[in-house]
Motif scaffolding. Sequence first.
Motif, PDB file in Angstrom:
ATOM      1  N   GLN A  75     -20.690  62.998 112.908  1.00 46.64           N
ATOM      2  CA  GLN A  75     -21.944  61.948 113.550  1.00 46.64           C
ATOM      3  C   GLN A  75     -23.015  61.749 112.922  1.00 46.64           C
ATOM      4  O   GLN A  75     -23.221  62.550 111.878  1.00 46.64           O
ATOM      5  CB  GLN A  75     -22.603  63.305 114.758  1.00 46.64           C
ATOM      6  CG  GLN A  75     -21.277  63.623 115.837  1.00 46.64           C
ATOM      7  CD  GLN A  75     -21.840  64.063 117.119  1.00 46.64           C
ATOM      8  OE1 GLN A  75     -22.779  63.466 117.846  1.00 46.64           O
ATOM      9  NE2 GLN A  75     -21.721  65.384 117.362  1.00 46.64           N
ATOM     10  N   VAL A  76     -23.468  60.675 113.164  1.00 45.82           N
ATOM     11  CA  VAL A  76     -24.491  60.189 112.063  1.00 45.82           C
ATOM     12  C   VAL A  76     -25.915  60.278 112.860  1.00 45.82           C
ATOM     13  O   VAL A  76     -25.901  59.818 114.153  1.00 45.82           O
ATOM     14  CB  VAL A  76     -24.279  58.833 111.355  1.00 45.82           C
ATOM     15  CG1 VAL A  76     -23.096  58.753 110.910  1.00 45.82           C
ATOM     16  CG2 VAL A  76     -24.188  57.669 112.762  1.00 45.82           C
ATOM     17  N   VAL A  77     -26.817  60.617 112.204  1.00 47.15           N
ATOM     18  CA  VAL A  77     -28.199  60.695 112.818  1.00 47.15           C
ATOM     19  C   VAL A  77     -29.153  59.943 112.036  1.00 47.15           C
ATOM     20  O   VAL A  77     -28.922  59.726 110.799  1.00 47.15           O
ATOM     21  CB  VAL A  77     -28.659  62.305 112.850  1.00 47.15           C
ATOM     22  CG1 VAL A  77     -27.873  63.083 114.038  1.00 47.15           C
ATOM     23  CG2 VAL A  77     -28.654  63.097 111.579  1.00 47.15           C
ATOM     24  N   ASN A  78     -30.374  59.732 112.572  1.00 51.51           N
ATOM     25  CA  ASN A  78     -31.280  58.844 111.585  1.00 51.51           C
ATOM     26  C   ASN A  78     -30.743  57.792 111.160  1.00 51.51           C
ATOM     27  O   ASN A  78     -30.909  57.197 109.913  1.00 51.51           O
ATOM     28  CB  ASN A  78     -31.864  59.650 110.669  1.00 51.51           C
ATOM     29  CG  ASN A  78     -32.651  61.265 111.231  1.00 51.51           C
ATOM     30  OD1 ASN A  78     -33.411  60.912 112.032  1.00 51.51           O
ATOM     31  ND2 ASN A  78     -32.531  62.166 110.469  1.00 51.51           N
ATOM     32  N   HIS A  79     -29.857  56.857 112.051  1.00 52.79           N
ATOM     33  CA  HIS A  79     -29.219  55.910 111.468  1.00 52.79           C
ATOM     34  C   HIS A  79     -30.013  54.480 111.872  1.00 52.79           C
ATOM     35  O   HIS A  79     -29.569  53.460 111.273  1.00 52.79           O
ATOM     36  CB  HIS A  79     -28.064  55.960 112.479  1.00 52.79           C
ATOM     37  CG  HIS A  79     -28.129  55.971 114.009  1.00 52.79           C
ATOM     38  ND1 HIS A  79     -29.116  55.118 114.897  1.00 52.79           N
ATOM     39  CD2 HIS A  79     -27.886  57.108 114.998  1.00 52.79           C
ATOM     40  CE1 HIS A  79     -29.114  55.597 116.098  1.00 52.79           C
ATOM     41  NE2 HIS A  79     -28.538  56.725 115.882  1.00 52.79           N
ATOM     42  N   GLY A  80     -31.106  54.668 112.500  1.00 53.85           N
ATOM     43  CA  GLY A  80     -32.174  53.418 112.130  1.00 53.85           C
ATOM     44  C   GLY A  80     -31.643  52.318 113.788  1.00 53.85           C
ATOM     45  O   GLY A  80     -32.553  51.478 113.778  1.00 53.85           O
ATOM     46  N   VAL A  81     -30.963  52.576 114.355  1.00 58.18           N
ATOM     47  CA  VAL A  81     -30.766  51.824 115.393  1.00 58.18           C
ATOM     48  C   VAL A  81     -31.526  52.232 116.597  1.00 58.18           C
ATOM     49  O   VAL A  81     -31.571  53.428 116.794  1.00 58.18           O
ATOM     50  CB  VAL A  81     -29.074  51.736 116.050  1.00 58.18           C
ATOM     51  CG1 VAL A  81     -29.085  50.935 117.341  1.00 58.18           C
ATOM     52  CG2 VAL A  81     -28.131  51.403 115.051  1.00 58.18           C
TER      53      VAL A  81
END
Length: 370
Positions: A83-89
Amino acid sequence: MDNTASSLPDDWPEPVVPVQSLSEAGISALPLQYIKPLQDRPVLPAPSLDVPTVDVAAFLDGGGANEQLKNLQDACSQYGFFQVVNHGVEASTVQRMRGAWRWFFALEMEEKKVCSNSPAAPEGYGSRAGVEKGALLDWGDYYFLNILPSEIKCRNKWPKSPHDLREITEDYGRDLMNLSELLLKAISLSLGLGEDYLHEAFGGGDGISACMRVNYYPKCPQPELTLGISSHSDAGGIAVFLADDRVKGTQVRKGDAWYTVQPIPNAFLVNVGDQIQIISNDKYKSVEHRAVASSDDTRFTVTFFCNPRGNIAISPATKLVSAQSPALYKPIAFDEYRRYSRMRGLKGKSQLEAMKKNNSASSELCKKCL
Protein backbone atom coordinates in the motif's frame (compact mmCIF):
# COMPACT_ATOMS: atom_id res chain seq x y z
CA MET A 1 -1.55 0.27 -31.77
CA ASP A 2 -2.85 -2.55 -29.58
CA ASN A 3 -2.78 -5.56 -31.90
CA THR A 4 -4.15 -8.05 -29.37
CA ALA A 5 -7.62 -7.76 -30.89
CA SER A 6 -6.54 -9.03 -34.32
CA SER A 7 -6.79 -12.69 -33.34
CA LEU A 8 -9.79 -12.40 -31.03
CA PRO A 9 -13.40 -13.02 -32.13
CA ASP A 10 -15.80 -10.16 -32.81
CA ASP A 11 -18.40 -11.41 -30.34
CA TRP A 12 -18.72 -13.37 -27.13
CA PRO A 13 -19.42 -17.12 -27.43
CA GLU A 14 -22.76 -16.79 -25.58
CA PRO A 15 -25.15 -13.89 -24.96
CA VAL A 16 -23.79 -11.61 -22.21
CA VAL A 17 -26.10 -11.02 -19.26
CA PRO A 18 -25.01 -8.13 -16.99
CA VAL A 19 -24.72 -9.37 -13.43
CA GLN A 20 -26.35 -6.19 -12.20
CA SER A 21 -29.56 -7.12 -14.04
CA LEU A 22 -29.62 -10.55 -12.35
CA SER A 23 -29.06 -9.01 -8.93
CA GLU A 24 -31.72 -6.33 -9.39
CA ALA A 25 -34.20 -8.99 -10.58
CA GLY A 26 -34.01 -10.42 -7.06
CA ILE A 27 -32.89 -13.95 -7.91
CA SER A 28 -32.52 -16.17 -4.84
CA ALA A 29 -30.09 -18.74 -6.30
CA LEU A 30 -27.07 -18.39 -8.57
CA PRO A 31 -27.35 -19.57 -12.18
CA LEU A 32 -25.13 -22.60 -12.73
CA GLN A 33 -22.57 -20.71 -14.86
CA TYR A 34 -21.58 -18.59 -11.82
CA ILE A 35 -21.03 -21.48 -9.39
CA LYS A 36 -17.32 -22.18 -8.92
CA PRO A 37 -15.76 -25.60 -8.32
CA LEU A 38 -15.46 -26.43 -4.64
CA GLN A 39 -11.69 -25.79 -4.57
CA ASP A 40 -12.15 -22.27 -6.00
CA ARG A 41 -14.90 -21.08 -3.69
CA PRO A 42 -13.99 -18.49 -1.07
CA VAL A 43 -13.86 -19.22 2.63
CA LEU A 44 -15.84 -16.42 4.27
CA PRO A 45 -14.78 -14.61 6.32
CA ALA A 46 -11.08 -14.93 5.48
CA PRO A 47 -8.23 -13.88 7.79
CA SER A 48 -6.69 -10.47 7.21
CA LEU A 49 -3.03 -9.83 6.40
CA ASP A 50 -0.75 -6.97 7.40
CA VAL A 51 0.00 -5.33 4.07
CA PRO A 52 3.44 -3.70 3.66
CA THR A 53 3.29 0.09 3.45
CA VAL A 54 5.51 2.36 1.35
CA ASP A 55 5.66 6.12 2.00
CA VAL A 56 5.91 7.69 -1.46
CA ALA A 57 6.85 11.10 -0.05
CA ALA A 58 10.32 9.71 0.74
CA PHE A 59 11.03 9.37 -3.00
CA LEU A 60 10.08 12.99 -3.61
CA ASP A 61 12.04 14.75 -0.87
CA GLY A 62 14.84 12.18 -0.38
CA GLY A 63 14.30 11.88 3.35
CA GLY A 64 14.11 8.21 4.33
CA ALA A 65 14.32 7.03 0.72
CA ASN A 66 16.70 4.16 1.51
CA GLU A 67 14.39 2.83 4.21
CA GLN A 68 11.39 3.00 1.88
CA LEU A 69 13.35 1.29 -0.92
CA LYS A 70 14.05 -1.57 1.49
CA ASN A 71 10.33 -1.73 2.35
CA LEU A 72 9.55 -1.80 -1.35
CA GLN A 73 12.09 -4.53 -2.03
CA ASP A 74 10.71 -6.72 0.76
CA ALA A 75 7.13 -6.14 -0.36
CA CYS A 76 7.78 -6.98 -4.02
CA SER A 77 9.84 -10.08 -3.29
CA GLN A 78 7.74 -11.54 -0.46
CA TYR A 79 4.20 -10.32 -1.09
CA GLY A 80 3.91 -8.95 -4.64
CA PHE A 81 1.87 -6.03 -3.38
CA PHE A 82 1.98 -3.06 -1.01
CA GLN A 83 0.00 0.00 0.00
CA VAL A 84 1.25 3.49 -0.82
CA VAL A 85 0.62 6.49 1.43
CA ASN A 86 1.46 10.19 0.96
CA HIS A 87 1.11 9.58 -2.77
CA GLY A 88 0.11 13.12 -3.72
CA VAL A 89 -3.25 12.32 -5.35
CA GLU A 90 -5.83 14.75 -3.96
CA ALA A 91 -8.71 13.27 -1.99
CA SER A 92 -11.10 15.42 -4.02
CA THR A 93 -9.86 13.80 -7.27
CA VAL A 94 -10.53 10.34 -5.83
CA GLN A 95 -13.98 11.29 -4.58
CA ARG A 96 -14.96 12.81 -7.94
CA MET A 97 -13.83 9.60 -9.65
CA ARG A 98 -15.87 7.43 -7.32
CA GLY A 99 -18.92 9.64 -7.64
CA ALA A 100 -18.88 9.80 -11.45
CA TRP A 101 -18.59 6.06 -11.97
CA ARG A 102 -21.10 5.16 -9.27
CA TRP A 103 -23.46 7.47 -11.20
CA PHE A 104 -22.72 5.52 -14.41
CA PHE A 105 -23.46 2.13 -12.86
CA ALA A 106 -26.73 3.52 -11.46
CA LEU A 107 -27.96 4.34 -14.99
CA GLU A 108 -30.69 2.31 -16.68
CA MET A 109 -29.33 -0.92 -18.17
CA GLU A 110 -30.17 0.01 -21.76
CA GLU A 111 -28.13 3.21 -21.44
CA LYS A 112 -25.11 1.26 -20.21
CA LYS A 113 -25.47 -1.40 -22.92
CA VAL A 114 -24.93 1.24 -25.60
CA CYS A 115 -21.27 1.10 -24.51
CA SER A 116 -20.97 -2.72 -24.56
CA ASN A 117 -17.61 -4.24 -25.46
CA SER A 118 -16.53 -7.37 -27.34
CA PRO A 119 -13.46 -9.63 -27.30
CA ALA A 120 -11.99 -7.83 -30.32
CA ALA A 121 -12.93 -4.39 -28.97
CA PRO A 122 -12.39 -4.69 -25.20
CA GLU A 123 -13.05 -1.06 -24.34
CA GLY A 124 -16.46 -0.39 -22.87
CA TYR A 125 -19.06 -1.99 -20.63
CA GLY A 126 -18.70 -5.72 -20.02
CA SER A 127 -19.56 -8.66 -17.80
CA ARG A 128 -17.08 -11.39 -18.67
CA ALA A 129 -13.37 -12.01 -19.27
CA GLY A 130 -12.00 -14.64 -21.63
CA VAL A 131 -13.66 -16.02 -24.74
CA GLU A 132 -13.85 -19.73 -23.93
CA LYS A 133 -17.32 -21.08 -24.72
CA GLY A 134 -19.10 -22.44 -21.67
CA ALA A 135 -16.60 -20.93 -19.24
CA LEU A 136 -17.67 -20.26 -15.67
CA LEU A 137 -18.46 -16.58 -15.15
CA ASP A 138 -17.70 -14.07 -12.39
CA TRP A 139 -20.23 -12.10 -10.36
CA GLY A 140 -19.25 -8.64 -11.52
CA ASP A 141 -19.64 -6.03 -14.27
CA TYR A 142 -16.94 -3.61 -15.38
CA TYR A 143 -15.98 -0.75 -17.68
CA PHE A 144 -12.61 -0.96 -19.43
CA LEU A 145 -10.81 2.04 -20.98
CA ASN A 146 -7.46 2.58 -22.68
CA ILE A 147 -5.73 5.68 -21.31
CA LEU A 148 -2.31 5.80 -23.04
CA PRO A 149 -1.04 6.08 -25.68
CA SER A 150 -3.80 8.42 -26.81
CA GLU A 151 -4.05 6.98 -30.32
CA ILE A 152 -5.44 3.65 -29.08
CA LYS A 153 -8.37 5.19 -27.22
CA CYS A 154 -11.78 4.29 -28.60
CA ARG A 155 -13.32 7.72 -28.13
CA ASN A 156 -16.87 6.70 -28.98
CA LYS A 157 -16.92 4.33 -26.00
CA TRP A 158 -16.94 7.10 -23.39
CA PRO A 159 -20.35 7.13 -21.66
CA LYS A 160 -22.49 10.20 -22.32
CA SER A 161 -23.62 10.33 -18.69
CA PRO A 162 -22.57 11.77 -16.35
CA HIS A 163 -21.53 14.62 -18.64
CA ASP A 164 -18.23 15.26 -16.84
CA LEU A 165 -17.19 11.60 -16.51
CA ARG A 166 -14.55 11.82 -19.22
CA GLU A 167 -12.94 14.95 -17.77
CA ILE A 168 -12.93 13.44 -14.27
CA THR A 169 -11.49 10.12 -15.49
CA GLU A 170 -8.71 11.79 -17.51
CA ASP A 171 -7.74 13.98 -14.53
CA TYR A 172 -7.57 10.89 -12.34
CA GLY A 173 -5.63 9.02 -15.03
CA ARG A 174 -2.98 11.75 -15.27
CA ASP A 175 -2.44 11.70 -11.51
CA LEU A 176 -2.24 7.91 -11.43
CA MET A 177 0.22 7.90 -14.34
CA ASN A 178 2.47 10.35 -12.48
CA LEU A 179 2.33 8.10 -9.41
CA SER A 180 3.05 5.02 -11.54
CA GLU A 181 6.11 6.67 -13.12
CA LEU A 182 7.46 7.43 -9.64
CA LEU A 183 6.84 3.84 -8.54
CA LEU A 184 8.58 2.49 -11.65
CA LYS A 185 11.68 4.50 -10.72
CA ALA A 186 11.58 3.25 -7.15
CA ILE A 187 11.11 -0.39 -8.21
CA SER A 188 14.00 -0.04 -10.67
CA LEU A 189 16.28 1.27 -7.92
CA SER A 190 15.16 -1.45 -5.50
CA LEU A 191 16.23 -4.06 -8.08
CA GLY A 192 19.67 -2.49 -8.37
CA LEU A 193 18.94 -1.10 -11.84
CA GLY A 194 19.16 2.50 -12.99
CA GLU A 195 16.13 4.54 -11.96
CA ASP A 196 14.98 4.89 -15.58
CA TYR A 197 15.36 1.20 -16.46
CA LEU A 198 11.69 0.21 -16.20
CA HIS A 199 10.52 3.42 -17.83
CA GLU A 200 12.72 2.71 -20.85
CA ALA A 201 11.89 -1.01 -20.87
CA PHE A 202 8.18 -0.12 -20.97
CA GLY A 203 8.58 2.22 -23.94
CA GLY A 204 10.23 5.37 -22.60
CA GLY A 205 9.69 8.50 -24.65
CA ASP A 206 7.82 6.55 -27.34
CA GLY A 207 4.99 5.95 -24.92
CA ILE A 208 4.25 3.69 -21.99
CA SER A 209 0.73 2.29 -22.20
CA ALA A 210 -1.93 2.55 -19.51
CA CYS A 211 -5.51 1.39 -19.11
CA MET A 212 -8.19 1.39 -16.46
CA ARG A 213 -10.87 -1.02 -15.28
CA VAL A 214 -13.79 0.14 -13.14
CA ASN A 215 -15.44 -2.81 -11.36
CA TYR A 216 -18.97 -3.05 -10.01
CA TYR A 217 -20.03 -6.01 -7.85
CA PRO A 218 -23.79 -6.16 -7.22
CA LYS A 219 -25.35 -7.93 -4.26
CA CYS A 220 -25.10 -11.70 -4.65
CA PRO A 221 -27.63 -14.25 -3.33
CA GLN A 222 -24.98 -16.93 -2.63
CA PRO A 223 -21.54 -15.30 -2.28
CA GLU A 224 -20.06 -18.48 -0.80
CA LEU A 225 -20.45 -20.20 -4.19
CA THR A 226 -18.87 -17.66 -6.54
CA LEU A 227 -16.31 -14.87 -6.97
CA GLY A 228 -16.53 -11.25 -8.08
CA ILE A 229 -13.30 -11.76 -10.06
CA SER A 230 -11.58 -15.14 -10.31
CA SER A 231 -8.04 -15.68 -9.14
CA HIS A 232 -5.46 -14.10 -11.43
CA SER A 233 -2.26 -12.10 -11.62
CA ASP A 234 -2.19 -8.90 -13.66
CA ALA A 235 -0.68 -9.34 -17.12
CA GLY A 236 0.96 -5.90 -17.22
CA GLY A 237 3.53 -3.91 -15.25
CA ILE A 238 2.00 -2.49 -12.09
CA ALA A 239 -1.62 -2.02 -11.04
CA VAL A 240 -2.67 0.83 -8.75
CA PHE A 241 -5.89 -0.20 -7.05
CA LEU A 242 -8.50 2.04 -5.44
CA ALA A 243 -10.50 -0.04 -2.98
CA ASP A 244 -14.14 0.51 -2.11
CA ASP A 245 -14.38 3.01 0.73
CA ARG A 246 -17.35 1.14 2.24
CA VAL A 247 -17.05 -2.60 1.56
CA LYS A 248 -14.00 -4.89 1.76
CA GLY A 249 -13.64 -7.73 -0.72
CA THR A 250 -10.14 -7.90 -2.20
CA GLN A 251 -8.23 -11.08 -1.37
CA VAL A 252 -4.60 -11.98 -2.07
CA ARG A 253 -2.83 -15.31 -1.98
CA LYS A 254 0.19 -15.77 0.22
CA GLY A 255 1.50 -19.31 0.24
CA ASP A 256 -1.47 -21.65 0.09
CA ALA A 257 -3.90 -19.36 1.90
CA TRP A 258 -6.16 -16.45 0.93
CA TYR A 259 -6.29 -13.26 2.98
CA THR A 260 -8.64 -10.28 2.87
CA VAL A 261 -6.84 -6.96 2.37
CA GLN A 262 -7.56 -4.27 4.95
CA PRO A 263 -7.18 -1.00 3.00
CA ILE A 264 -5.58 1.97 4.72
CA PRO A 265 -7.78 5.08 4.38
CA ASN A 266 -6.56 7.38 1.58
CA ALA A 267 -4.01 4.79 0.37
CA PHE A 268 -3.70 2.87 -2.90
CA LEU A 269 -2.94 -0.85 -3.11
CA VAL A 270 -0.24 -1.60 -5.71
CA ASN A 271 0.16 -5.01 -7.35
CA VAL A 272 3.31 -6.21 -9.07
CA GLY A 273 2.27 -7.50 -12.51
CA ASP A 274 3.64 -10.31 -14.67
CA GLN A 275 5.91 -8.03 -16.71
CA ILE A 276 7.79 -6.95 -13.57
CA GLN A 277 8.21 -10.60 -12.60
CA ILE A 278 9.65 -11.31 -16.06
CA ILE A 279 12.02 -8.32 -16.02
CA SER A 280 13.18 -9.13 -12.48
CA ASN A 281 13.79 -12.75 -13.51
CA ASP A 282 11.48 -13.89 -10.70
CA LYS A 283 13.15 -11.81 -7.99
CA TYR A 284 9.85 -9.96 -7.69
CA LYS A 285 6.60 -11.90 -7.89
CA SER A 286 3.29 -10.85 -9.39
CA VAL A 287 0.57 -11.40 -6.82
CA GLU A 288 -2.38 -13.71 -7.33
CA HIS A 289 -5.57 -11.99 -6.22
CA ARG A 290 -9.34 -12.17 -6.51
CA ALA A 291 -12.53 -10.39 -5.43
CA VAL A 292 -15.28 -11.92 -3.31
CA ALA A 293 -18.98 -11.17 -3.58
CA SER A 294 -21.35 -10.00 -0.86
CA SER A 295 -25.01 -10.66 -0.12
CA ASP A 296 -25.35 -7.44 1.90
CA ASP A 297 -23.74 -4.69 -0.19
CA THR A 298 -22.68 -3.64 -3.67
CA ARG A 299 -18.96 -2.97 -4.11
CA PHE A 300 -17.05 -0.63 -6.42
CA THR A 301 -13.31 -0.49 -7.25
CA VAL A 302 -11.01 1.17 -9.80
CA THR A 303 -7.74 -0.28 -11.08
CA PHE A 304 -5.19 1.71 -13.09
CA PHE A 305 -2.71 -0.42 -15.06
CA CYS A 306 0.72 0.90 -16.10
CA ASN A 307 2.04 -1.39 -18.84
CA PRO A 308 4.71 -1.75 -21.52
CA ARG A 309 3.85 -0.48 -24.98
CA GLY A 310 2.22 -3.32 -26.87
CA ASN A 311 4.91 -4.03 -29.47
CA ILE A 312 7.83 -4.12 -27.02
CA ALA A 313 9.37 -7.50 -26.25
CA ILE A 314 9.89 -7.89 -22.50
CA SER A 315 12.64 -10.12 -21.11
CA PRO A 316 14.76 -10.42 -17.95
CA ALA A 317 17.08 -7.46 -17.29
CA THR A 318 20.63 -8.38 -18.36
CA LYS A 319 22.02 -7.20 -15.02
CA LEU A 320 19.80 -9.71 -13.20
CA VAL A 321 20.92 -12.67 -15.30
CA SER A 322 24.04 -14.73 -14.54
CA ALA A 323 25.35 -18.28 -14.65
CA GLN A 324 23.87 -18.75 -11.18
CA SER A 325 20.61 -17.05 -12.18
CA PRO A 326 19.93 -17.85 -15.86
CA ALA A 327 17.16 -16.08 -17.77
CA LEU A 328 13.83 -17.76 -17.06
CA TYR A 329 11.90 -16.16 -19.92
CA LYS A 330 12.41 -15.55 -23.63
CA PRO A 331 11.51 -12.10 -25.02
CA ILE A 332 7.72 -11.85 -25.27
CA ALA A 333 5.91 -8.88 -26.84
CA PHE A 334 3.36 -7.50 -24.41
CA ASP A 335 0.56 -7.54 -27.02
CA GLU A 336 1.17 -11.25 -27.60
CA TYR A 337 1.27 -12.01 -23.90
CA ARG A 338 -1.91 -10.02 -23.27
CA ARG A 339 -3.71 -11.72 -26.17
CA TYR A 340 -2.74 -15.11 -24.75
CA SER A 341 -4.02 -14.07 -21.31
CA ARG A 342 -7.34 -12.81 -22.72
CA MET A 343 -7.92 -16.03 -24.62
CA ARG A 344 -7.33 -18.11 -21.49
CA GLY A 345 -9.41 -15.98 -19.14
CA LEU A 346 -8.62 -15.65 -15.43
CA LYS A 347 -6.78 -18.77 -14.27
CA GLY A 348 -4.40 -17.88 -11.46
CA LYS A 349 -0.81 -17.49 -12.61
CA SER A 350 -0.98 -20.29 -15.15
CA GLN A 351 -0.42 -17.89 -18.07
CA LEU A 352 2.90 -16.73 -16.60
CA GLU A 353 4.06 -20.25 -15.79
CA ALA A 354 3.34 -21.16 -19.41
CA MET A 355 5.86 -18.50 -20.48
CA LYS A 356 8.86 -20.16 -18.84
CA LYS A 357 11.63 -20.90 -21.34
CA ASN A 358 11.21 -24.66 -21.08
CA ASN A 359 7.48 -24.49 -21.84
CA SER A 360 6.18 -25.19 -25.35
CA ALA A 361 3.62 -22.36 -25.14
CA SER A 362 6.46 -19.90 -24.62
CA SER A 363 8.33 -21.20 -27.66
CA GLU A 364 5.31 -20.84 -29.93
CA LEU A 365 4.45 -17.35 -28.75
CA CYS A 366 8.01 -16.08 -28.84
CA LYS A 367 8.41 -17.02 -32.51
CA LYS A 368 5.99 -14.15 -33.20
CA CYS A 369 8.07 -11.71 -31.18
CA LEU A 370 11.51 -12.18 -32.74
